[in-house]
Design a protein around this motif. Structure first.
Motif, short mmCIF file in Angstrom:
data_model
loop_
_atom_site.label_atom_id
_atom_site.label_comp_id
_atom_site.label_asym_id
_atom_site.label_seq_id
_atom_site.Cartn_x
_atom_site.Cartn_y
_atom_site.Cartn_z
N CYS A 119 0.84 -1.21 0.00
CA CYS A 119 0.00 0.00 0.00
C CYS A 119 0.87 1.25 0.00
N GLY A 120 0.55 2.18 -0.89
CA GLY A 120 1.30 3.43 -0.99
C GLY A 120 0.86 4.47 0.02
N SER A 121 1.54 5.62 -0.01
CA SER A 121 1.25 6.72 0.92
C SER A 121 -0.22 7.09 0.89
N GLY A 122 -0.79 7.20 2.09
CA GLY A 122 -2.18 7.62 2.19
C GLY A 122 -3.15 6.47 1.98
N GLY A 155 1.89 8.43 7.65
CA GLY A 155 1.00 7.91 6.58
C GLY A 155 1.31 6.47 6.24
N HIS A 156 2.39 5.95 6.80
CA HIS A 156 2.71 4.53 6.58
C HIS A 156 2.60 3.80 7.92
N MET A 157 1.61 2.92 8.01
CA MET A 157 1.28 2.26 9.28
C MET A 157 2.41 1.41 9.85
N GLY A 175 2.36 -0.04 4.64
CA GLY A 175 3.54 0.79 4.87
C GLY A 175 4.75 0.16 4.23
N ARG A 176 5.52 0.98 3.52
CA ARG A 176 6.71 0.46 2.81
C ARG A 176 7.94 1.25 3.24
N PHE A 177 9.07 0.89 2.63
CA PHE A 177 10.35 1.51 3.00
C PHE A 177 10.92 2.27 1.81
N HIS A 178 11.41 3.46 2.09
CA HIS A 178 11.92 4.34 1.03
C HIS A 178 13.41 4.56 1.22
N TYR A 179 14.05 4.83 0.11
CA TYR A 179 15.48 5.11 0.11
C TYR A 179 15.80 6.34 0.98
N TYR A 180 14.93 7.35 0.89
CA TYR A 180 15.21 8.60 1.61
C TYR A 180 15.12 8.43 3.12
N GLU A 181 14.56 7.32 3.59
CA GLU A 181 14.52 7.08 5.04
C GLU A 181 15.90 6.69 5.57
N SER A 206 1.17 -0.30 -4.98
CA SER A 206 0.55 1.00 -5.28
C SER A 206 1.44 2.10 -4.74
N ASN A 207 1.30 3.28 -5.30
CA ASN A 207 2.06 4.41 -4.78
C ASN A 207 1.32 5.72 -5.04
N ALA A 208 1.78 6.74 -4.34
CA ALA A 208 1.32 8.10 -4.61
C ALA A 208 2.35 8.73 -5.53
N ALA A 209 1.90 9.54 -6.47
CA ALA A 209 2.86 10.13 -7.41
C ALA A 209 2.39 11.49 -7.90
N GLY A 310 7.57 9.51 -8.58
CA GLY A 310 7.41 9.16 -7.17
C GLY A 310 8.73 8.72 -6.57
N MET A 311 8.64 8.16 -5.36
CA MET A 311 9.86 7.83 -4.62
C MET A 311 9.90 6.37 -4.17
N SER A 312 9.23 5.50 -4.91
CA SER A 312 9.19 4.11 -4.43
C SER A 312 8.99 3.14 -5.60
N THR A 313 8.51 1.96 -5.28
CA THR A 313 7.97 0.94 -6.20
C THR A 313 9.00 0.27 -7.12
N ASN A 348 3.10 18.94 -1.38
CA ASN A 348 3.39 18.66 0.05
C ASN A 348 2.80 17.32 0.45
N HIS A 349 3.36 16.75 1.49
CA HIS A 349 3.00 15.38 1.88
C HIS A 349 1.55 15.30 2.39
N ALA A 350 1.08 16.41 3.01
CA ALA A 350 -0.30 16.38 3.56
C ALA A 350 -1.32 16.17 2.43
N GLU A 351 -1.11 16.85 1.29
CA GLU A 351 -2.08 16.68 0.20
C GLU A 351 -1.98 15.28 -0.39
N VAL A 352 -0.78 14.73 -0.34
CA VAL A 352 -0.58 13.35 -0.83
C VAL A 352 -1.42 12.38 0.01
N ILE A 353 -1.30 12.53 1.33
CA ILE A 353 -2.04 11.64 2.24
C ILE A 353 -3.55 11.86 2.08
O1 LIG Z 1 5.23 5.23 -0.73
P1 LIG Z 1 4.78 6.15 -1.80
O2 LIG Z 1 5.60 6.06 -3.04
O3 LIG Z 1 3.31 5.96 -2.11
O4 LIG Z 1 4.95 7.62 -1.20
C1 LIG Z 1 5.09 8.83 -1.93
C2 LIG Z 1 6.56 9.17 -2.05
C3 LIG Z 1 6.87 9.76 -0.68
O5 LIG Z 1 7.06 8.72 0.24
C4 LIG Z 1 5.62 10.47 -0.32
C5 LIG Z 1 5.68 11.92 -0.69
O6 LIG Z 1 4.52 12.59 -0.27
O7 LIG Z 1 4.56 9.86 -1.10
#
Ligand SMILES: O=P(O)(O)O[C@@H]1C[C@H](O)[C@@H](CO)O1
Length: 382
Positions: A119-122, A155-157, A175-181, A206-209, A310-313, A348-353
């Motif tokens: 599951c992606g962000s939000g 946003g990631h449980m 909840g997943r793991f990102h390089y930037y963490e 899935s991801n947010a992008a 995006g930043m994952s997947t 911004n991350h809030a709108e993503v979530i």
């Molecule tokens: O885990 P995803 O790829 O869904 O999250 C995206 C990339 C960042 O982690 C975050 C930026 O708001 O959302």
């Protein structure tokens, strides 16, 4: 940063917790191992206390201090003592470690999923999320799973849930793991290898992008047909370091990463749900984050043919394909990428979530229907 401490971890011998569902991979004794754990990180992980939420019905949350394992495979009482050295750029998670994690999980659930979901962000939040829809579920907060990384992003449980989506058994990363963490890519993708050794054959991520394609609107879904691995261009790939052929070949092909027949099923689902107007197919590019992109970067990506960024997947899909899993992924377009120097808009991350939460009902149905089709197809092709 405090100096790494060495912790001796004796995994002992496993005792038949696994079954024939695991491609014959899980049938040996696991070796004892000595791992390096960073003391400061351990402390942080111990303090992390993920919020408890109700998932599915009935639901059980794994408690490491209780005696609810079915085989009692031998891990130290505190799973936090089983961590992998955090910052090595090369994979220090051996096949045997992944095997022992899979055995740990398989000995605590009766369900044998063939489909793994990330599951992606939000989309993995506190209420109404996909994991909520799972029935007969058991969840494992990540910090209770030996050797698992722990997430740091709001946003990631941060838990692994086994259960039934409709009547299809699945396992779901909430909840997943990102390089930037601060995790190397191999470690971000390590749960995919765990899925593989649990017996999963199909990965659904899935991801947010951010949307670059002018035809995309915020809230649209993009089925990923291909990716541009910008981190890979810069010499960073989850498969870097020694290769263990038990997972896959040294040089895996990646041109068929996003399975054609599953993409066709996803488009059929979009038609059934009457949401063709918000579903597209396009190219995703991964950037390292956590900073969002500059206007020049977005313009460059658009010129390269990228539809969403995006930043994952990508690291998860590469890892899945390497070990022979069928993979599928989609992006939820949570924001429009800014291309105009005159604009005052900022991602911004809030709108993503928020957008993830807003679209949750549609995404839940989209995934549930797709999972059903994949399972049907799997049964037919047996
Ligand atoms: O885990 P995803 O790829 O869904 O999250 C995206 C990339 C960042 O982690 C975050 C930026 O708001 O959302």
């Amino acid at each position: 940063m405090s100096a790494p401490v060495k912790i001796a971890v004796s995994n002992g011998t496993t005792n038949g917790a696994t079954n024939g569902n695991t491609n014959g991979a899980l049938n040996g004794a696991t070796n004892g191992a000595t791992q390096e754990v960073n003391g400061a990180d351990l402390k942080k992980m111990k303090n992390a206390n993920p919020p408890k939420v109700y998932i599915g019905s009935p639901h059980k949350e794994f408690n490491p201090s209780s005696n609810d394992s079915m085989d009692g495979n031998q891990f130290p009482a505190d799973p936090l003592q089983c961590r992998i050295e955090p910052y090595s750029p090369y994979n220090s998670c051996t096949y045997e470690i992944v095997q022992s994690v899979a055995e740990f999980l398989l000995s605590r659930v009766t369900i044998r999923p063939k489909i793994g979901i990330i599951c992606g962000s939000g989309m993995d939040g506190t209420t109404g999320c996909l994991a909520d829809a799972l029935t007969d579920s058991t969840s494992f907060p990540y910090e209770t799973i030996p050797y698992f990384p722990t997430p740091t992003v709001p946003g990631h449980m941060g838990r692994l849930v086994f259960g039934y989506l409709g009547d299809v058994p699945v396992m779901c990363m909430q909840g997943r793991f990102h390089y930037y963490e601060g995790y190397p890519l191999w470690k971000c993708a390590m749960p995919v290898r765990v899925m593989k050794l649990v017996g999963v054959t199909h990965l659904l991520a899935s991801n947010a992008a951010g949307g670059l394609n002018n035809n995309y609107k915020v809230g649209d879904i993009m089925i990923i047909k291909d990716h541009i691995n910008l981190l890979g261009f810069a010499g960073n790939n989850p498969l870097m370091g020694p290769n263990d052929e038990r997972f896959g070949p040294r040089f895996p092909a990646i041109n068929r990463a996003y399975d054609y027949s599953v993409r066709r099923m996803a488009k059929a689902v979009a038609s059934e749900m009457n949401i063709n107007n918000i579903v597209h197919e396009g190219v995703y590019s991964v950037v390292g984050g956590p900073s969002f992109e500059t206007i020049a970067e977005i313009r460059m990506l658009a010129a390269l043919g990228v539809d969403a960024v995006g930043m994952s997947t990508v690291h998860e899909v590469i890892t899945a394909r390497h070990c022979g899993m069928t993979s599928f992924a989609f992006s939820l377009i949570t924001n429009k990428s800014v291309t105009d120097y005159e604009s005052y808009e900022e991602p911004n991350h809030a709108e993503v979530i928020d957008m993830g939460k807003h679209r949750e009902p549609v995404l839940k149905e989209f995934i549930a229907r797709l999972v059903k089709k994949i399972e049907h197809d799997r049964q037919q092709s047996k």
